[in-house]
Design an enzyme around this catalytic site. Structure first.
Site, PDB file in Angstrom:
ATOM      1  N   ARG A 100       0.868  -1.169   0.000  1.00 14.11           N
ATOM      2  CA  ARG A 100       0.000   0.000   0.000  1.00 14.11           C
ATOM      3  C   ARG A 100       0.908   1.222   0.000  1.00 14.11           C
ATOM      4  NH1 ARG A 100      -4.651   2.565   2.486  1.00 14.11           N
ATOM      5  NH2 ARG A 100      -4.371   4.758   1.959  1.00 14.11           N
ATOM      6  N   ASP A 125      -6.910  -1.167   1.367  1.00 18.51           N
ATOM      7  CA  ASP A 125      -7.196  -0.207   2.434  1.00 18.51           C
ATOM      8  C   ASP A 125      -7.942  -0.965   3.519  1.00 18.51           C
ATOM      9  OD1 ASP A 125      -7.400   2.976   2.858  1.00 18.51           O
ATOM     10  OD2 ASP A 125      -9.115   1.950   3.736  1.00 18.51           O
ATOM     11  N   ASP A 137      -9.828  -0.509   7.090  1.00 20.92           N
ATOM     12  CA  ASP A 137     -10.349   0.466   8.052  1.00 20.92           C
ATOM     13  C   ASP A 137     -10.915  -0.272   9.266  1.00 20.92           C
ATOM     14  OD1 ASP A 137      -9.841   2.816   6.560  1.00 20.92           O
ATOM     15  OD2 ASP A 137     -11.668   2.545   5.390  1.00 20.92           O
ATOM     16  N   ARG A 183      -5.598   2.562  -4.407  1.00 15.22           N
ATOM     17  CA  ARG A 183      -4.709   1.837  -3.475  1.00 15.22           C
ATOM     18  C   ARG A 183      -4.903   0.337  -3.679  1.00 15.22           C
ATOM     19  NH1 ARG A 183      -7.560   4.172   0.615  1.00 15.22           N
ATOM     20  NH2 ARG A 183      -7.065   6.126  -0.400  1.00 15.22           N
TER      21      ARG A 183
HETATM   22  N1  LIG Z   1     -16.200   2.972  -3.171  1.00 16.75           N
HETATM   23  C1  LIG Z   1     -15.148   3.301  -2.420  1.00 16.75           C
HETATM   24  N2  LIG Z   1     -14.698   4.581  -2.422  1.00 16.75           N
HETATM   25  C2  LIG Z   1     -13.614   4.880  -1.646  1.00 16.75           C
HETATM   26  N3  LIG Z   1     -12.971   6.082  -1.464  1.00 16.75           N
HETATM   27  C3  LIG Z   1     -11.969   5.854  -0.609  1.00 16.75           C
HETATM   28  S1  LIG Z   1     -10.873   7.049  -0.090  1.00 16.75           S
HETATM   29  N4  LIG Z   1     -11.924   4.560  -0.215  1.00 16.75           N
HETATM   30  C4  LIG Z   1     -10.955   3.931   0.686  1.00 16.75           C
HETATM   31  C5  LIG Z   1     -11.579   3.583   2.003  1.00 16.75           C
HETATM   32  O1  LIG Z   1     -11.502   4.664   2.859  1.00 16.75           O
HETATM   33  C6  LIG Z   1     -12.961   3.917  -0.857  1.00 16.75           C
HETATM   34  C7  LIG Z   1     -13.452   2.586  -0.862  1.00 16.75           C
HETATM   35  O2  LIG Z   1     -12.940   1.661  -0.185  1.00 16.75           O
HETATM   36  N5  LIG Z   1     -14.541   2.335  -1.664  1.00 16.75           N
END
Ligand SMILES: Nc1nc2nc(S)n(CCO)c2c(=O)[nH]1
Length: 158
Positions: A83, A95, A97, A92
């Site tokens: 990452r 990710d 969370d 990325r």
């Molecule tokens: N659909 C979608 N949009 C996102 N924008 C971010 S930043 N992220 C990263 C997660 O914070 C995402 C994601 O995981 N999915």
């Protein structure tokens, strides 16, 4: 042991393989056991819109680690999957969370639990509802299922 929920996302490289590898590495970590996962959803990017679609899923883990130790383990997995934190909100490989840590509410500079934006994100709530619909999001007092009913852009998650 604490029941925690993790959101996984990827929109770079071999997306399905990235999700599988991240879960395998998480499960291998001392003090973490992956007990349940949602299916994988294709989702429209939120934030920086000019980027590839994401694959998202959520996982339930049983952990004996502290929240900070669990977060450190998650960051190790992100690093191991290369990452690269370049453009904020940008593409990325993986990710991770930390969404929920039991019924804990944590407000520290390096750790905010529940995840501060999880109630606004269909790409989190729709997969999470599949495995944790009746789980209450503290301190809101409302369940994942209730939040998922009214989150915008539900049609951006398939
Ligand atoms: N659909 C979608 N949009 C996102 N924008 C971010 S930043 N992220 C990263 C997660 O914070 C995402 C994601 O995981 N999915």
């Amino acid at each position: 042991m604490t029941r925690a929920f993790i959101g996984l996302g990827t929109n770079l490289g071999e997306r399905t393989a990235n999700l599988k590898e991240a879960l395998t590495r998480l499960d291998r970590q001392e003090g973490i056991r992956v007990v349940r996962v949602s299916r994988i959803y294709e989702t429209k990017p939120v934030g920086l819109l000019e980027q590839p679609d994401f694959l998202n899923r959520c996982a339930e883990v049983e952990t004996s680690l502290s929240p900070a130790e669990l977060l450190a383990a998650m960051l190790r997995v992100e690093r191991d999957l290369h990452r690269v934190r370049t453009i904020r909100w940008g593409p990325r490989t993986i990710d991770l969370d930390l969404l929920l840590m039991g019924d804990q509410v944590i407000r520290e500079p390096s750790l905010t639990v529940p995840h501060p934006r999880m109630t606004e994100r269909a790409f989190v709530l729709i997969p999470l509802k599949e495995i944790a619909s009746d789980v209450v999001i503290p301190p809101t007092g409302r369940t994942v299922g209730q939040w998922a009913e009214e989150v915008p852009d539900r049609d951006h998650v398939r």
